[in-house]
Design an enzyme around this catalytic site. Structure first.
Site, PDB file in Angstrom:
ATOM      1  N   ASP A  55       0.882  -1.154   0.000  1.00  0.00           N
ATOM      2  CA  ASP A  55       0.000   0.000   0.000  1.00  0.00           C
ATOM      3  C   ASP A  55       0.932   1.219   0.000  1.00  0.00           C
ATOM      4  O   ASP A  55       2.093   1.116   0.398  1.00  0.00           O
ATOM      5  CB  ASP A  55      -0.844  -0.051   1.285  1.00  0.00           C
ATOM      6  N   ASP A  59      -0.192   5.024   0.797  1.00  0.00           N
ATOM      7  CA  ASP A  59      -0.521   5.934   1.900  1.00  0.00           C
ATOM      8  C   ASP A  59      -0.523   5.175   3.223  1.00  0.00           C
ATOM      9  O   ASP A  59      -1.283   4.220   3.385  1.00  0.00           O
ATOM     10  CB  ASP A  59      -1.917   6.542   1.679  1.00  0.00           C
ATOM     11  N   GLY A  92      -7.573   4.160   3.398  1.00  0.00           N
ATOM     12  CA  GLY A  92      -7.848   3.014   2.537  1.00  0.00           C
ATOM     13  C   GLY A  92      -9.194   3.095   1.841  1.00  0.00           C
ATOM     14  O   GLY A  92      -9.595   2.174   1.138  1.00  0.00           O
ATOM     15  N   VAL A  93      -9.904   4.213   2.045  1.00  0.00           N
ATOM     16  CA  VAL A  93     -11.246   4.380   1.469  1.00  0.00           C
ATOM     17  C   VAL A  93     -11.119   5.296   0.249  1.00  0.00           C
ATOM     18  O   VAL A  93     -10.366   6.282   0.294  1.00  0.00           O
ATOM     19  CB  VAL A  93     -12.166   5.031   2.536  1.00  0.00           C
ATOM     20  N   ARG A 142     -11.756   8.126  -2.752  1.00  0.00           N
ATOM     21  CA  ARG A 142     -12.033   9.560  -2.584  1.00  0.00           C
ATOM     22  C   ARG A 142     -13.524   9.829  -2.398  1.00  0.00           C
ATOM     23  O   ARG A 142     -13.931  10.528  -1.464  1.00  0.00           O
ATOM     24  CB  ARG A 142     -11.501  10.316  -3.792  1.00  0.00           C
ATOM     25  N   SER A 199      -5.339   5.038  -4.295  1.00  0.00           N
ATOM     26  CA  SER A 199      -5.169   6.444  -4.681  1.00  0.00           C
ATOM     27  C   SER A 199      -4.968   6.625  -6.179  1.00  0.00           C
ATOM     28  O   SER A 199      -4.226   5.882  -6.817  1.00  0.00           O
ATOM     29  CB  SER A 199      -3.960   7.032  -3.950  1.00  0.00           C
ATOM     30  N   LYS A 200      -5.623   7.658  -6.708  1.00  0.00           N
ATOM     31  CA  LYS A 200      -5.401   8.023  -8.113  1.00  0.00           C
ATOM     32  C   LYS A 200      -4.171   8.907  -8.237  1.00  0.00           C
ATOM     33  O   LYS A 200      -3.758   9.259  -9.335  1.00  0.00           O
ATOM     34  CB  LYS A 200      -6.640   8.743  -8.654  1.00  0.00           C
ATOM     35  N   ASN A 201      -3.598   9.288  -7.109  1.00  0.00           N
ATOM     36  CA  ASN A 201      -2.399  10.130  -7.106  1.00  0.00           C
ATOM     37  C   ASN A 201      -1.125   9.331  -6.852  1.00  0.00           C
ATOM     38  O   ASN A 201      -0.064   9.916  -6.604  1.00  0.00           O
ATOM     39  CB  ASN A 201      -2.523  11.213  -6.024  1.00  0.00           C
ATOM     40  N   ASP A 235      -1.900  -0.842   5.971  1.00  0.00           N
ATOM     41  CA  ASP A 235      -2.058  -0.158   7.259  1.00  0.00           C
ATOM     42  C   ASP A 235      -3.518  -0.047   7.691  1.00  0.00           C
ATOM     43  O   ASP A 235      -3.800   0.531   8.740  1.00  0.00           O
ATOM     44  CB  ASP A 235      -1.454   1.253   7.193  1.00  0.00           C
TER      45      ASP A 235
HETATM   46  C1  BG6 Z   1      -5.953   5.767  -0.039  1.00  0.00           C
HETATM   47  C2  BG6 Z   1      -6.023   6.637   1.192  1.00  0.00           C
HETATM   48  O1  BG6 Z   1      -4.662   5.291  -0.208  1.00  0.00           O
HETATM   49  O2  BG6 Z   1      -6.317   6.514  -1.191  1.00  0.00           O
HETATM   50  C3  BG6 Z   1      -7.424   7.242   1.308  1.00  0.00           C
HETATM   51  O3  BG6 Z   1      -5.740   5.856   2.341  1.00  0.00           O
HETATM   52  C4  BG6 Z   1      -7.763   8.008   0.036  1.00  0.00           C
HETATM   53  O4  BG6 Z   1      -7.482   8.083   2.428  1.00  0.00           O
HETATM   54  C5  BG6 Z   1      -7.640   7.074  -1.154  1.00  0.00           C
HETATM   55  O5  BG6 Z   1      -9.090   8.517   0.109  1.00  0.00           O
HETATM   56  C6  BG6 Z   1      -7.903   7.770  -2.474  1.00  0.00           C
HETATM   57  O6  BG6 Z   1      -6.903   8.731  -2.682  1.00  0.00           O
HETATM   58  P1  BG6 Z   1      -6.862   9.799  -3.846  1.00  0.00           P
HETATM   59  O7  BG6 Z   1      -5.431  10.263  -3.838  1.00  0.00           O
HETATM   60  O8  BG6 Z   1      -7.222   9.100  -5.126  1.00  0.00           O
HETATM   61  O9  BG6 Z   1      -7.844  10.866  -3.503  1.00  0.00           O
HETATM   62 MG    MG Z   2      -3.113   3.001   3.448  1.00  0.00          MG
END
Ligand code: BG6
Ligand code: MG
Length: 214
Positions: free
Chosen positions: A10, A12, A47-48, A50, A117-119, A171
């Site tokens: 993972d 984040d 882990g949820v 956006r 995450s998309k980032n 995590d």
């Molecule tokens: C997860 C984070 O890795 O990515 C979440 O733990 C977050 O908190 C999710 O909402 C989506 O992230 P992003 O960067 O696409 O907004």
């Molecule tokens: Mg995480």
């Protein structure tokens, strides 16, 4: 023969810590909407996805909101979040994490990212890990969020390995459940150790090495 051929991480909360930036960005949006938001609620967003995170924040919202408005607010949150992520640099990668990754790689393990995450690619670039991983499965290539195993199943697919040869490091409990659903062993770090469902509880990142080589 090695028990695992790959470790899927993972991002984040495992490779790096973006909680405070998520918090600041969501807090700006919540304040503008007049919604109460604190760090405890922020912890529920780990882990949820956006949009699902925004739905949790909206539990305290009195009014109605259309899907279009939700899109606007989550886009706004992401714009703020991405600006904050520009503060990240290779200095945010701990020596312990980098050493463990290098050690695994030097011993023949494939390394992948499995993140909602998309980032993810942007963050990895900020950390100086843009080209480091053998595969990246992230929020851009999945249609179901955790506890669905899709993000990890795709990571294993990208690596060309069967699930049982991959170990997942997470995590959050939802991620451990996702690993179980995907028939993968898992290592829990931080909060996820409390759920008692992971194959290994890792008290520090270095414990990962003991777990895979055990
Ligand atoms: C997860 C984070 O890795 O990515 C979440 O733990 C977050 O908190 C999710 O909402 C989506 O992230 P992003 O960067 O696409 O907004
Ligand atoms: Mg995480």
């Amino acid at each position: 023969m090695k028990k695992y051929n790959a470790v899927i991480f993972d991002l984040d909360g495992v490779i790096c810590h973006t909680d405070k930036y998520h918090y600041q960005a969501w807090k700006a949006v919540a304040d503008e909407l007049g919604i109460y938001f604190d760090e405890e609620i922020n912890n529920r967003l780990r882990g949820v996805s956006r949009m699902e995170s925004f739905e949790i924040i909206l539990e305290r919202y009195e009014g109605e909101m259309s899907e279009e408005e939700k899109e606007c607010w989550t886009t706004k949150k992401n714009d703020i979040y991405k600006e904050l992520l520009k503060n990240m640099s290779p200095a945010d990668l701990s020596a312990e994490v980098k050493e463990t990754l290098d050690n695994l790689r030097a011993n023949g393990y494939k390394l992948a990212i499995g993140s909602s995450s998309k980032n993810a690619r942007f963050i990895l670039g900020q950390l100086g890990l843009g080209e480091y991983f053998d595969a990246i499965s992230d929020g851009n290539n999945i249609s179901k969020s955790k506890p669905d195993p899709e993000v990890f199943v795709k990571a294993a697919e990208f690596l060309g390995l069967p699930a049982e040869k991959c170990m997942v490091v997470k995590d959050a409990e939802a991620g451990i459940n996702a690993a179980i659903a995907g028939h993968m062993d898992s290592g829990a770090i931080g909060d996820a150790t409390g759920c008692g469902k992971a194959t290994y509880n890792l008290t520090s990142f270095r414990d990962l090495w003991k777990a895979v080589e055990e």
